[in-house]
Design a protein around this motif. Structure first.
Motif, PDB file in Angstrom:
ATOM      1  N   ILE A  22       0.862  -1.171   0.000  1.00  0.00           N
ATOM      2  CA  ILE A  22       0.000   0.000   0.000  1.00  0.00           C
ATOM      3  C   ILE A  22       0.897   1.220   0.000  1.00  0.00           C
ATOM      4  O   ILE A  22       1.751   1.375   0.877  1.00  0.00           O
ATOM      5  CB  ILE A  22      -0.938  -0.010   1.216  1.00  0.00           C
ATOM      6  N   ILE A  23       0.725   2.062  -1.007  1.00  0.00           N
ATOM      7  CA  ILE A  23       1.595   3.221  -1.205  1.00  0.00           C
ATOM      8  C   ILE A  23       0.741   4.477  -1.265  1.00  0.00           C
ATOM      9  O   ILE A  23      -0.231   4.545  -2.017  1.00  0.00           O
ATOM     10  CB  ILE A  23       2.406   3.063  -2.500  1.00  0.00           C
ATOM     11  N   HIS A  24       1.108   5.477  -0.500  1.00  0.00           N
ATOM     12  CA  HIS A  24       0.392   6.754  -0.467  1.00  0.00           C
ATOM     13  C   HIS A  24       1.180   7.794  -1.261  1.00  0.00           C
ATOM     14  O   HIS A  24       2.364   8.006  -0.988  1.00  0.00           O
ATOM     15  CB  HIS A  24       0.224   7.229   0.976  1.00  0.00           C
ATOM     16  N   LEU A  25       0.509   8.426  -2.223  1.00  0.00           N
ATOM     17  CA  LEU A  25       1.129   9.463  -3.042  1.00  0.00           C
ATOM     18  C   LEU A  25       0.202  10.663  -3.172  1.00  0.00           C
ATOM     19  O   LEU A  25      -1.009  10.552  -2.948  1.00  0.00           O
ATOM     20  CB  LEU A  25       1.416   8.936  -4.456  1.00  0.00           C
ATOM     21  N   THR A  26       0.774  11.783  -3.563  1.00  0.00           N
ATOM     22  CA  THR A  26      -0.010  12.961  -3.927  1.00  0.00           C
ATOM     23  C   THR A  26       0.270  13.234  -5.390  1.00  0.00           C
ATOM     24  O   THR A  26       1.430  13.349  -5.794  1.00  0.00           O
ATOM     25  CB  THR A  26       0.393  14.182  -3.077  1.00  0.00           C
ATOM     26  N   ALA A  27      -0.793  13.309  -6.189  1.00  0.00           N
ATOM     27  CA  ALA A  27      -0.665  13.649  -7.612  1.00  0.00           C
ATOM     28  C   ALA A  27      -0.936  15.145  -7.752  1.00  0.00           C
ATOM     29  O   ALA A  27      -1.967  15.642  -7.288  1.00  0.00           O
ATOM     30  CB  ALA A  27      -1.651  12.841  -8.439  1.00  0.00           C
ATOM     31  N   VAL A  28      -0.001  15.869  -8.364  1.00  0.00           N
ATOM     32  CA  VAL A  28      -0.127  17.312  -8.538  1.00  0.00           C
ATOM     33  C   VAL A  28      -0.157  17.618 -10.026  1.00  0.00           C
ATOM     34  O   VAL A  28       0.792  17.304 -10.750  1.00  0.00           O
ATOM     35  CB  VAL A  28       1.046  18.061  -7.867  1.00  0.00           C
ATOM     36  N   VAL A  29      -1.235  18.226 -10.485  1.00  0.00           N
ATOM     37  CA  VAL A  29      -1.392  18.577 -11.900  1.00  0.00           C
ATOM     38  C   VAL A  29      -0.417  19.693 -12.268  1.00  0.00           C
ATOM     39  O   VAL A  29      -0.321  20.701 -11.570  1.00  0.00           O
ATOM     40  CB  VAL A  29      -2.832  19.053 -12.195  1.00  0.00           C
ATOM     41  N   THR A  30       0.325  19.506 -13.376  1.00  0.00           N
ATOM     42  CA  THR A  30       1.200  20.558 -13.884  1.00  0.00           C
ATOM     43  C   THR A  30       0.722  21.070 -15.239  1.00  0.00           C
ATOM     44  O   THR A  30       1.016  22.195 -15.602  1.00  0.00           O
ATOM     45  CB  THR A  30       2.660  20.073 -14.002  1.00  0.00           C
ATOM     46  N   GLN A  31      -0.012  20.251 -15.983  1.00  0.00           N
ATOM     47  CA  GLN A  31      -0.583  20.647 -17.269  1.00  0.00           C
ATOM     48  C   GLN A  31      -1.911  19.938 -17.441  1.00  0.00           C
ATOM     49  O   GLN A  31      -2.029  18.759 -17.106  1.00  0.00           O
ATOM     50  CB  GLN A  31       0.316  20.254 -18.445  1.00  0.00           C
ATOM     51  N   ALA A  32      -2.897  20.652 -18.004  1.00  0.00           N
ATOM     52  CA  ALA A  32      -4.186  20.036 -18.302  1.00  0.00           C
ATOM     53  C   ALA A  32      -4.803  20.742 -19.503  1.00  0.00           C
ATOM     54  O   ALA A  32      -4.817  21.975 -19.561  1.00  0.00           O
ATOM     55  CB  ALA A  32      -5.118  20.115 -17.100  1.00  0.00           C
ATOM     56  N   THR A  33      -5.275  19.963 -20.438  1.00  0.00           N
ATOM     57  CA  THR A  33      -5.935  20.500 -21.627  1.00  0.00           C
ATOM     58  C   THR A  33      -7.218  19.728 -21.842  1.00  0.00           C
ATOM     59  O   THR A  33      -7.238  18.501 -21.757  1.00  0.00           O
ATOM     60  CB  THR A  33      -5.036  20.333 -22.882  1.00  0.00           C
ATOM     61  N   SER A  34      -8.310  20.450 -22.113  1.00  0.00           N
ATOM     62  CA  SER A  34      -9.567  19.769 -22.400  1.00  0.00           C
ATOM     63  C   SER A  34      -9.966  20.059 -23.840  1.00  0.00           C
ATOM     64  O   SER A  34      -9.739  21.146 -24.360  1.00  0.00           O
ATOM     65  CB  SER A  34     -10.665  20.222 -21.436  1.00  0.00           C
ATOM     66  N   LEU A  35     -10.512  19.031 -24.466  1.00  0.00           N
ATOM     67  CA  LEU A  35     -10.979  19.135 -25.844  1.00  0.00           C
ATOM     68  C   LEU A  35     -12.470  18.842 -25.846  1.00  0.00           C
ATOM     69  O   LEU A  35     -12.884  17.748 -25.462  1.00  0.00           O
ATOM     70  CB  LEU A  35     -10.264  18.124 -26.738  1.00  0.00           C
ATOM     71  N   GLY A  36     -13.273  19.818 -26.241  1.00  0.00           N
ATOM     72  CA  GLY A  36     -14.715  19.647 -26.270  1.00  0.00           C
ATOM     73  C   GLY A  36     -15.205  19.485 -27.691  1.00  0.00           C
ATOM     74  O   GLY A  36     -14.678  20.105 -28.615  1.00  0.00           O
ATOM     75  N   PHE A  37     -16.208  18.642 -27.860  1.00  0.00           N
ATOM     76  CA  PHE A  37     -16.793  18.410 -29.163  1.00  0.00           C
ATOM     77  C   PHE A  37     -18.270  18.766 -29.106  1.00  0.00           C
ATOM     78  O   PHE A  37     -18.883  18.704 -28.042  1.00  0.00           O
ATOM     79  CB  PHE A  37     -16.598  16.945 -29.584  1.00  0.00           C
ATOM     80  N   PRO A  38     -18.876  19.146 -30.254  1.00  0.00           N
ATOM     81  CA  PRO A  38     -20.303  19.484 -30.256  1.00  0.00           C
ATOM     82  C   PRO A  38     -21.114  18.294 -29.774  1.00  0.00           C
ATOM     83  O   PRO A  38     -20.712  17.150 -29.989  1.00  0.00           O
ATOM     84  CB  PRO A  38     -20.594  19.791 -31.722  1.00  0.00           C
ATOM     85  N   PRO A  39     -22.246  18.558 -29.129  1.00  0.00           N
ATOM     86  CA  PRO A  39     -22.814  19.865 -28.812  1.00  0.00           C
ATOM     87  C   PRO A  39     -22.088  20.504 -27.635  1.00  0.00           C
ATOM     88  O   PRO A  39     -21.299  19.848 -26.950  1.00  0.00           O
ATOM     89  CB  PRO A  39     -24.253  19.522 -28.426  1.00  0.00           C
TER      90      PRO A  39
END
Length: 167
Positions: free
Chosen positions: A43-60
């Protein structure tokens, strides 16, 4: 696309899966249950820290099937960086009650190898609930890894991750 954005910052979460190396392990337990003799769960405890995030949305407009979130970040243990993660999440289902379902695939890169994680979970306007994903494999020291990951967002950019790694 707001829901998947919340997910991404947690998905960076979901990932941080896996390590069976002594410097990173916070606890180890003997094999139990139906696991083959000799298999051990760590069992391993970690913290994930976002450094980059991009979202791609499609219609609608708004959350829709096929929307994607691409996330990269660092994995920390006790405040020290021990690796990185890369993740892609795709919206697979949208419901009329303002919830959607996403499929995420994540790779955790650690000093002794990589661990892969994937799974599906729902997201509501309030964000994702408990996230539980499968460890699907790995490379190097983790080439026989399996198990699961639990994650919980603690802020918009950090997720607490608990890895249950079996080898």
């Amino acid at each position: 696309m707001r829901r998947i954005n919340r997910l991404g910052l947690s998905a960076g979460t979901a990932l941080a899966t896996a390590l069976c190396c002594a410097p990173l392990a916070s606890a180890a337990a003997p094999a139990t249950g139906s696991r083959p003799a000799g298999d051990k769960e760590q069992i391993i405890h970690l913290t994930a820290v976002v450094t980059q995030a991009t979202s791609l949305g499609f219609p609608p407009p708004g959350p829709s099937q096929g929307d994607e979130l691409i996330v990269a970040g660092n994995l920390l243990q006790n405040g020290t960086q021990v690796g990185t993660y890369d993740e892609t999440c795709t919206t697979t289902r949208t419901d009329t009650d303002d919830t959607s379902t996403v499929q995420c695939v994540t790779t955790l890169t650690l000093p002794q190898g990589k661990i892969t994680v994937q799974g599906v979970f729902p997201i509501a306007d309030t964000g994702p609930g408990d996230i539980s994903l499968a460890i699907t494999g790995g490379t190097g020291l983790y080439r026989t890894a399996r198990g699961y990951v639990q994650a919980m967002n603690t802020s918009s950019t950090e997720t607490q991750v608990i890895l249950h790694v079996i080898r």
